[in-house]
Design a protein around this motif. Structure first.
Motif, short mmCIF file in Angstrom:
data_model
loop_
_atom_site.label_atom_id
_atom_site.label_comp_id
_atom_site.label_asym_id
_atom_site.label_seq_id
_atom_site.Cartn_x
_atom_site.Cartn_y
_atom_site.Cartn_z
N ASP A 193 -9.14 5.73 -5.69
CA ASP A 193 -9.17 4.62 -4.74
C ASP A 193 -9.02 5.18 -3.33
OD1 ASP A 193 -9.26 2.86 -6.88
OD2 ASP A 193 -7.11 2.44 -6.85
N PHE B 50 0.82 -1.21 0.00
CA PHE B 50 0.00 0.00 0.00
C PHE B 50 0.86 1.26 0.00
CE2 PHE B 50 -0.91 2.80 3.71
CZ PHE B 50 -1.69 3.75 3.07
N SER C 180 -1.63 12.42 -3.14
CA SER C 180 -2.57 11.67 -2.31
C SER C 180 -3.15 12.62 -1.27
CB SER C 180 -1.86 10.50 -1.62
OG SER C 180 -1.52 9.49 -2.55
N VAL D 141 -4.48 -2.21 6.70
CA VAL D 141 -4.92 -1.39 5.57
C VAL D 141 -5.88 -2.19 4.69
CG1 VAL D 141 -3.02 -2.04 4.01
CG2 VAL D 141 -4.13 0.19 3.76
N GLN D 142 -6.79 -1.49 4.06
CA GLN D 142 -7.69 -2.09 3.07
C GLN D 142 -7.94 -1.07 1.97
OE1 GLN D 142 -11.44 -3.53 4.60
NE2 GLN D 142 -12.30 -3.86 2.55
N CYS D 143 -7.89 -1.51 0.74
CA CYS D 143 -8.16 -0.63 -0.40
C CYS D 143 -9.61 -0.82 -0.87
CB CYS D 143 -7.20 -0.92 -1.55
SG CYS D 143 -7.52 0.08 -3.02
N VAL E 123 -6.15 8.56 1.56
CA VAL E 123 -5.77 7.79 2.74
C VAL E 123 -6.67 8.24 3.88
CG1 VAL E 123 -3.93 7.14 4.32
CG2 VAL E 123 -3.40 7.64 1.92
N TYR F 221 -7.69 4.25 0.48
CA TYR F 221 -6.88 3.35 1.30
C TYR F 221 -7.25 3.59 2.77
CZ TYR F 221 -4.11 2.98 -2.98
OH TYR F 221 -3.70 2.79 -4.28
N GLY G 230 -3.98 8.22 -4.07
CA GLY G 230 -5.40 8.08 -3.76
C GLY G 230 -5.74 8.81 -2.47
N PRO H 240 -11.70 0.17 -4.02
CA PRO H 240 -11.50 0.72 -5.36
C PRO H 240 -12.49 1.83 -5.68
CG PRO H 240 -11.57 -1.69 -5.40
CD PRO H 240 -12.03 -1.26 -4.04
#
Length: 237
Positions: free
Chosen positions: A162, A50, A133, A195-197, A61, A164, A59, A199
């Motif tokens: 995206d 990530f 970001s 962490v998780q993305c 955060v 994060y 992206g 989309p």
């Protein structure tokens, strides 16, 4: 100037620090970085991925306000200096946070729902379109803790970015008496990054901004150990 005009100026004002406050802050940030260096930080492989991905694919955060102690230093360590902007309140408290972020190479964008909200959103969109970001604490600046305001979802859908979701959980920490029970990890204790993305397509496909916000809030709380205790319950680490 009329009373109404004076009031409008005060409402739109952005608080800043004096030169002496900034000198003091440099000392405090130096101590904070030394403090953070004592922590045994566990960064799983997906978290390394990530952090590296942010350099190539910027992206949004998103992390809860009470996990901010480790955030700026973490991004600085991974070479993201000059690559991030962050939403910060235009209040007096926000002035301190803004100056802290600047010392870590993160550009502050001052504003909130009650002051400079529209201007801040436009500035964040511009920063995102410029390839930066964006860091957002979606329950700041006054809470309720672990309850996400719609700003992150609005910005993600507007810029097709995206998201994060980032959480840092601590094995031992002191909790401040602030609205979010801010975490101060104890020196030499353990910290774990999660962490998780989400989309961009998943957010734009949501029925509306409210649905996208609920999606993000639920996923971030799943990464956060004490969120399940009731959104700000007085649980000690």
């Amino acid at each position: 100037m009329s009373k109404a005009g004076t009031k409008a100026c005060k409402l739109g004002a952005i608080h800043d620090l004096s030169i002496w406050q900034r000198i003091l802050l440099r000392v405090l940030v130096g101590a904070m970085r030394l403090w953070a260096s004592t922590l045994r930080l566990r960064v799983p492989a997906e978290c390394h991925t990530f952090l590296e991905a942010l350099k190539e694919r910027p992206g949004l955060v998103v992390l809860w306000h009470n996990r901010l102690f480790m955030g700026p230093d973490l991004f600085h360590r991974y070479g993201l200096k000059g690559r991030m902007a962050a939403l910060v309140s235009a209040s007096g408290d926000g002035a301190w946070m803004s100056a802290v972020l600047e010392l870590f190479g993160i550009a502050p964008v001052r504003g909130s729902r009650n002051r400079r909200g529209r201007e801040a959103l436009l500035e964040l969109v511009a920063a995102r379109q410029a390839g930066m970001s964006i860091l957002i604490t979606p329950d700041g600046s006054r809470g309720p803790v672990y309850v996400m305001k719609p700003g992150a979802a609005v910005l993600a859908r507007e810029t097709e970015s995206d998201v994060y979701l980032l959480s840092i959980n601590f094995s031992r920490a002191w909790r401040l008496g602030t609205w979010d029970r801010f975490y101060l990890p104890q020196p030499f204790s353990k910290a774990e990054m999660r962490v998780q993305c989400i989309p961009a397509k998943a957010l734009t496909a949501a029925a509306n901004c409210e649905a996208a916000t609920e999606m993000l809030e639920g996923a971030l709380n799943d990464l956060t150990e004490d969120a399940i205790l009731g959104k700000g319950a007085d649980a000690e680490s």
